[in-house]
Design a protein around this motif. Structure first.
Motif, mmCIF file in Angstrom:
data_model
loop_
_atom_site.group_PDB
_atom_site.id
_atom_site.type_symbol
_atom_site.label_atom_id
_atom_site.label_comp_id
_atom_site.label_asym_id
_atom_site.label_seq_id
_atom_site.Cartn_x
_atom_site.Cartn_y
_atom_site.Cartn_z
ATOM 1 N N UNK A 63 3.578 -41.625 -12.171
ATOM 2 C CA UNK A 63 4.964 -42.317 -11.830
ATOM 3 C C UNK A 63 4.702 -43.104 -10.927
ATOM 4 N N UNK A 64 5.858 -44.272 -11.642
ATOM 5 C CA UNK A 64 4.555 -45.146 -9.582
ATOM 6 C C UNK A 64 3.351 -46.021 -10.019
ATOM 7 N N UNK A 65 3.300 -46.046 -10.891
ATOM 8 C CA UNK A 65 1.411 -46.544 -11.180
ATOM 9 C C UNK A 65 0.640 -44.750 -10.529
ATOM 10 N N UNK A 76 7.958 -41.586 -5.252
ATOM 11 C CA UNK A 76 9.205 -42.527 -5.931
ATOM 12 C C UNK A 76 9.996 -41.966 -6.740
ATOM 13 N N UNK A 77 10.679 -40.708 -6.507
ATOM 14 C CA UNK A 77 11.466 -40.459 -8.404
ATOM 15 C C UNK A 77 11.597 -38.940 -6.928
ATOM 16 N N UNK A 78 13.181 -38.418 -7.402
ATOM 17 C CA UNK A 78 14.139 -38.076 -7.009
ATOM 18 C C UNK A 78 14.830 -37.294 -8.287
ATOM 19 N N UNK A 79 15.000 -35.933 -8.253
ATOM 20 C CA UNK A 79 15.190 -34.765 -9.343
ATOM 21 C C UNK A 79 16.744 -34.323 -8.621
ATOM 22 N N UNK A 80 17.418 -34.918 -9.738
ATOM 23 C CA UNK A 80 19.042 -34.081 -9.509
ATOM 24 C C UNK A 80 19.403 -32.658 -10.278
ATOM 25 N N UNK A 81 18.983 -31.590 -9.547
ATOM 26 C CA UNK A 81 18.448 -30.051 -10.905
ATOM 27 C C UNK A 81 20.334 -29.955 -11.523
ATOM 28 N N UNK A 82 20.413 -29.393 -12.897
ATOM 29 C CA UNK A 82 21.905 -29.155 -13.364
ATOM 30 C C UNK A 82 22.133 -28.084 -12.616
ATOM 31 N N UNK A 83 21.853 -27.507 -11.975
ATOM 32 C CA UNK A 83 22.436 -26.411 -10.816
ATOM 33 C C UNK A 83 22.763 -26.802 -9.923
ATOM 34 N N UNK A 84 23.497 -26.109 -8.781
ATOM 35 C CA UNK A 84 24.644 -25.969 -7.782
ATOM 36 C C UNK A 84 23.774 -25.617 -6.412
ATOM 37 N N UNK A 85 22.371 -25.647 -6.557
ATOM 38 C CA UNK A 85 21.789 -24.896 -5.600
ATOM 39 C C UNK A 85 21.140 -25.432 -3.991
ATOM 40 N N UNK A 86 22.364 -25.921 -3.441
ATOM 41 C CA UNK A 86 21.262 -26.086 -2.494
ATOM 42 C C UNK A 86 21.796 -25.342 -1.103
ATOM 43 N N UNK A 87 20.876 -25.682 0.121
ATOM 44 C CA UNK A 87 20.588 -24.804 1.587
ATOM 45 C C UNK A 87 22.045 -24.024 2.437
#
Length: 240
Positions: A63-65, A76-87
Motif C-alpha cells: 500500500x503506497x509503496x 495511506x489508506x482508510x477503510x469504510x466498513x459495511x457495518x455502522x459500528x461507530x463509537x
C-alpha cells in the motif's frame, strides 16, 4: 507506482475453507475501481486482509509503496466498513477529530460542519453518535473519508442504507477524490453507479478473480455489468 498492489493473495479459514485463491491486481493513483462479487465471494476477506485485520497467509500486499501491515501503509489508506459500528459515546465532531489525530490531518471544523450540512445532517455535528440514525452513521463514515482524503479509500458496502440524495453527493465527491489523484476501491452491488463512476472492475467469485478490466470494455462486451455478473452466475449454476 500503484497505490495498492496485491500478488498471490490466498486465504483459508481453519485451513480448510479457501476464500481467496491467488488473487492479484493493482490500483493506480487517480482510479476508482469497482469490486464486484456475490455474497461469499471473498470481497470482505480481501479488504480486511489489505488492512491487516486478517493476517496475510500467502502472497503480498503493498500500500503506497509500503508493506501493508506497516504503520506507513496504514497511514495511506482508510477503510469504510459495511457495518455502522461507530463509537457511540463520541459526538460527530469528536469522532472526526479522533480520526484526524490518527491520520495526522488537521481537520477544519468549518469544512466538516459544511459537509454535515451538505449530507442533510445540519446541526448534528456536536450530537452524540448514539443519537444518529443508521443512515446518519453511514453518512458520518463517508464525511470522515472525505475529510481525511487518504491516497486510498476502500468502501465496503457503506453506501447501503443512505438516501438517494446522499448517494448522488457521494458519487460526485468520489469523482473529486479521483480528480485529485486519489484512489477509491468501491465494493457495491449498485451496477449503475459503477458504470458511471468506476474506471476498472474487479470481479471475484469463489475467491478467484474472474475479471479485471476497464468498465467500458466489460460493458461493451456484455452489454452491462449486471449482464456480466448474472451471466457468469447462471453459467456457474449449470456446471456439473
Amino acid at each position: 507506482m500503484p497505490v495498492l498492489e496485491a500478488q498471490g493473495v490466498t486465504y483459508s479459514y481453519d485451513g480448510f475453507v479457501t476464500v481467496l485463491e491467488e488473487v492479484g491486481f493493482t490500483v493506480d493513483a487517480g482510479q476508482v475501481v469497482g469490486l464486484l462479487g456475490p455474497n461469499g465471494s471473498g470481497k470482505s476477506t480481501l479488504i480486511k486482509t489489505v488492512f491487516d485485520l486478517l493476517s496475510l497467509q500467502a502472497g503480498s500486499i503493498i500500500v503506497g509503496g509500503h508493506e501493508h501491515a506497516s504503520p506507513a501503509a496504514k497511514s495511506q489508506a482508510m477503510y469504510l466498513a459495511s457495518n455502522d459500528y461507530l463509537p457511540q459515546f463520541l459526538t460527530g465532531r469528536e469522532y472526526v477529530e479522533m480520526l484526524g489525530r490518527l491520520y495526522g490531518v488537521d481537520v477544519d471544523d468549518g469544512t466538516a460542519d459544511q459537509l454535515f450540512e451538505t449530507f442533510s445532517m445540519s446541526g448534528r455535528y456536536d450530537d452524540l453518535i448514539e443519537d444518529y440514525s443508521h443512515g446518519m452513521r453511514k453518512k458520518t463514515q463517508l464525511v470522515s473519508a472525505l475529510l481525511m482524503r487518504r491516497p486510498l479509500t476502500i468502501i465496503d458496502e457503506t453506501l447501503n442504507g443512505i438516501d438517494i440524495e446522499a448517494l448522488h453527493l457521494t458519487e460526485k465527491e468520489l469523482g473529486r477524490l479521483r480528480d485529485e489523484g486519489r484512489s477509491v476501491v468501491l465494493c457495491t452491488h449498485d451496477f449503475a453507479l459503477l458504470e458511471r463512476l468506476a474506471d476498472r472492475i474487479l470481479f471475484l467469485d469463489h475467491g478467484v478473480l474472474v475479471a479485471d478490466a476497464t468498465t467500458s470494455s466489460l460493458v461493451a462486451q456484455h452489454g452491462s455489468l449486471a449482464a456480466m455478473v448474472f451471466g457468469h452466475l447462471d453459467a456457474e449454476s449449470h456446471r456439473p
